[in-house]
Design an enzyme around this catalytic site. Structure first.
Site, PDB file in Angstrom:
ATOM      1  N   HIS A 109      -1.570 -36.145  15.012  1.00  0.00           N
ATOM      2  CA  HIS A 109      -0.305 -36.861  15.155  1.00  0.00           C
ATOM      3  C   HIS A 109       0.834 -35.895  15.472  1.00  0.00           C
ATOM      4  CE1 HIS A 109      -2.037 -40.646  13.692  1.00  0.00           C
ATOM      5  NE2 HIS A 109      -2.794 -39.861  12.928  1.00  0.00           N
ATOM      6  N   GLU A 133      10.869  -5.138   3.287  1.00  0.00           N
ATOM      7  CA  GLU A 133      11.041  -6.476   2.714  1.00  0.00           C
ATOM      8  C   GLU A 133      10.446  -6.569   1.315  1.00  0.00           C
ATOM      9  OE1 GLU A 133      10.043  -7.190   7.176  1.00  0.00           O
ATOM     10  OE2 GLU A 133       9.556  -5.722   5.608  1.00  0.00           O
ATOM     11  N   GLU A 182      -2.368  -9.944  15.744  1.00  0.00           N
ATOM     12  CA  GLU A 182      -1.968  -8.568  15.447  1.00  0.00           C
ATOM     13  C   GLU A 182      -3.072  -7.594  15.834  1.00  0.00           C
ATOM     14  OE1 GLU A 182       0.854  -7.331  12.040  1.00  0.00           O
ATOM     15  OE2 GLU A 182      -1.146  -6.855  11.270  1.00  0.00           O
ATOM     16  N   LYS A 234       0.832  -1.208   0.000  1.00  0.00           N
ATOM     17  CA  LYS A 234       0.000   0.000   0.000  1.00  0.00           C
ATOM     18  C   LYS A 234       0.863   1.254   0.000  1.00  0.00           C
ATOM     19  CE  LYS A 234      -2.765   0.669   3.552  1.00  0.00           C
ATOM     20  NZ  LYS A 234      -3.983   0.581   4.413  1.00  0.00           N
ATOM     21  N   LYS A 271      11.219  -2.851  13.475  1.00  0.00           N
ATOM     22  CA  LYS A 271      11.617  -2.292  12.175  1.00  0.00           C
ATOM     23  C   LYS A 271      12.603  -1.142  12.351  1.00  0.00           C
ATOM     24  CE  LYS A 271       7.294  -3.352   9.708  1.00  0.00           C
ATOM     25  NZ  LYS A 271       6.164  -2.756   8.959  1.00  0.00           N
ATOM     26  N   GLY A 292      -3.914  -4.252   6.550  1.00  0.00           N
ATOM     27  CA  GLY A 292      -3.318  -5.335   5.767  1.00  0.00           C
ATOM     28  C   GLY A 292      -3.919  -6.693   6.040  1.00  0.00           C
ATOM     29  N   ARG A 293      -4.173  -7.008   7.325  1.00  0.00           N
ATOM     30  CA  ARG A 293      -4.688  -8.326   7.665  1.00  0.00           C
ATOM     31  C   ARG A 293      -6.147  -8.502   7.275  1.00  0.00           C
ATOM     32  NH1 ARG A 293      -3.401  -5.164  11.841  1.00  0.00           N
ATOM     33  NH2 ARG A 293      -4.887  -4.643  13.486  1.00  0.00           N
TER      34      ARG A 293
END
Length: 618
Positions: free
Chosen positions: A473, A297, A442, A291, A587, A355-356
């Site tokens: 398992h 990154e 978050e 955005k 960050k 974002g999420r």
């Protein structure tokens, strides 16, 4: 909070300020500001009413009047929220929880009337929560608590476009992403977001149609059949979840024939190397999702992919390569233009989308429509919209997101179970738990209320999970005989890829679902044994969600259900579920480490970090 004293390094940090137990009253606003706030909230409230008035079920006038009276952000201003734990309603839930601790689920499940009351169905989704440590009176107390916390008013304010994300001064309007054409206007930032969103969706459909149909070709004239989506966090987890969920859907698999979708998220160069191994740059379209177009990154990976494209088509003009092979999802047109991306290939969304919560935006729709075509994505949006309407209109005691949110809050805050396991009995949902980790942790991993005062209780849950039966398992041993971990089982009546072996009494899917039905009972009932190693205490809470099948629509329903349940929990806790300041400090410090690596010096860092840096730089 911590604040670096020096920008040169972070070896010395300002001491943490003590938690604020009280907050000074805010200065009185001018009449002009108050009038503006009232006007904005009145418009937002009207938006919410208009949006749902077209359906048979609509937001009640009493709820709307309550929202209008609450001010710009309704009770989400949270000045009463820190005191919610002192309320009569909170104490009633606490008393109910104490009473439930003395009751075993083995005994409670013998009560047929109780079990029937602890089920709810809407939009083809069946919720069974009879294996929770509750009875109908407990649920009633939880609903009363939700009303005391202003959940209805906060919900209405959210759907009305009010600025309920107070710390970032933004609306929380991801519901607008799935509002279909013809819906009443949903106003935010002075613009009807229904018209804006659907205009972007039409633009995506046109672009994807040209790419998939071969009209938009690469710089060397080849068709673009591979898409590499570059993004991280919400720009990756949600889209990857939906990509995996739809891979085995018959119509989606047919639409994706001959096409490949890959994701590059981690700045670790191994991620890029793995995702591009064997991929032809000449047939690859890159979608950069950021955005702000400044996420460290993502931009580093975008530059890496750009170099890879240019190296793979060294005879073509660089500007042509970028123009034909790179699209973006961003709001920063100048930055994308500087990168070389054609303006018509940049797809925007509003700042009201975190974002999420962005998989329903171009963040998810663009790469997935390139893979599967636009039709299943519109079904996905329709499913989410149906859950939005249910959440906005259903009474709290019959409201799926509200019930899930209240049960999660009850388990974590009142019973003290700070983990929950997301257990989809469908391999197609192998990335669902990873996505919900971000959506939930978050959002609600907070220690202060909206006004900044310290919470007198712990908020947020630790989320993990794995598809069944794989998880059985792996970590179910702990759930059965170790710690109590409330579980959320998600099952489907039919399989995307049904198989029945010759002579078998049950299909493969039936075998899977036998475990879906058995595990909640095993956790709840336990097993007596004289051998302590084979004794199962039981009394471990869970809930079950049953859908018809894994389809684009059901995935829209499921994801919106979990998005809204997170909001409900945050509203009762009195926190801001829509910011994420906790991701920022690391960050900032990473940038200072970068400067140290450039200077090849660990000077100024604490001795532990300096020693690690020195070892790394040898």
């Amino acid at each position: 909070s911590l604040a670096p004293r020096s920008l040169a390094n972070y070896g010395t940090l300002a001491p943490a300020r003590p938690a604020r137990l009280s907050v000074r009253a805010r200065p009185a606003s001018s009449s002009r500001t108050r009038n503006s706030a009232k006007s904005q909230h009145s418009a937002a409230t009207a938006n919410a009413y208009l949006y749902y008035n077209r359906s048979k079920d609509h937001i009640g006038m009493s709820s709307m009047l309550s929202s209008m009276a609450a001010g710009l952000c309704g009770p989400s201003s949270s000045r009463e929220a820190p005191g919610i734990a002192d309320s009569r309603e909170w104490k009633a839930v606490a008393a109910a929880a104490e009473a439930q601790k003395a009751k075993h689920l083995r005994d409670q499940l013998q009560d047929g009337a109780r079990n029937a009351a602890l089920a709810c169905e809407a939009e083809g989704v069946l919720l069974d929560f009879a294996r929770q440590k509750v009875d109908p009176s407990t649920v009633a107390a939880l609903v009363d608590l939700a009303k005391k916390a202003g959940v209805e008013e906060k919900r209405d304010a959210m759907f009305g476009g009010a600025v309920i994300n107070e710390t970032e001064k933004r609306s929380v309007f991801h519901a607008a992403l799935r509002a279909p054409k013809g819906s009443a206007p949903m106003m935010a930032n002075g613009e009807d977001q229904v018209a804006f969103v659907n205009g972007v969706l039409d633009k995506i459909e046109d672009f994807c149609g040209r790419v998939r149909g071969g009209k938009w070709k690469g710089a060397t004239g080849k068709r673009l059949t591979t898409v590499v989506a570059v993004g991280i966090g919400g720009s990756y987890l949600g889209p990857e979840f939906l990509y995996e969920a739809l891979r085995a859907d018959a119509s989606c698999a047919k639409a994706a024939a001959g096409r490949t979708l890959k994701f590059v998220a981690n700045v670790d160069p191994v991620d890029f190397a793995r995702q591009t191994a064997g991929v032809d740059p000449e047939t690859t379209l890159v979608v950069v999702v950021s955005k702000s177009f400044t996420t460290a990154e993502t931009i580093m990976n975008a530059k890496t992919v750009k170099d890879w494209l240019l190296a793979g088509m060294s005879k073509a003009k660089a500007a042509t390569v970028v123009r034909q092979h790179v699209a973006a999802v961003s709001t920063q047109m100048e930055l994308t233009k500087a990168f070389g991306i054609a303006p018509e290939n940049v797809f925007a969304f509003g700042d009201y989308v975190g974002g999420r919560f962005s998989v329903h935006s171009p963040v998810g729709v663009l790469p997935l429509a390139l893979q599967y075509g636009m039709a299943p994505l519109r079904e996905f949006l329709a499913g989410a919209h149906a859950m939005d309407k249910h959440f906005a209109t259903a009474p709290l005691e019959k409201n799926l997101p509200v019930l899930l949110g209240l049960l999660g809050l009850y388990n974590s805050t009142f019973l003290g179970y700070n983990c929950k396991a997301i257990l989809p009995y469908a391999q197609a949902l192998l990335r669902f738990a990873a996505h919900i980790q971000q959506v939930d942790m978050e959002s609600n991993g907070k220690r202060v209320a909206m006004d900044g005062s310290a919470l007198p209780f712990e908020a947020g849950e630790i989320v993990f999970g794995e598809p069944g039966t794989n998880g059985q398992h792996s970590f179910y041993q702990l759930m059965h005989q170790g710690r109590v971990v409330p579980a959320e089982f998600i099952g489907f009546k039919t399989s995307q890829a049904p198989v029945t072996l010759a002579g078998a009494a049950l299909s493969n899917h039936d075998e899977l679902m036998c475990n879906f039905f058995a595990q909640p009972d095993a956790l709840a009932l336990g097993k007596e044994s004289d051998d302590p190693h084979k004794f199962f205490p039981g009394d471990r809470p869970s809930l079950s969600l049953l859908f018809d099948a894994v389809t684009p629509r059901s995935m829209g329903l499921l994801l919106a259900l979990y998005e809204h349940r997170v909001a409900v929990q945050g509203w009762v806790w009195g926190i801001n579920s829509f910011d994420q300041w906790g991701v920022q400090l690391g960050k900032v410090l990473a940038k200072e480490v970068g400067k140290a690596l450039e200077a090849k010096s660990s000077e100024g860092f604490n001795s532990s970090t300096a020693a690690l840096l020195d070892a790394y730089m040898k």
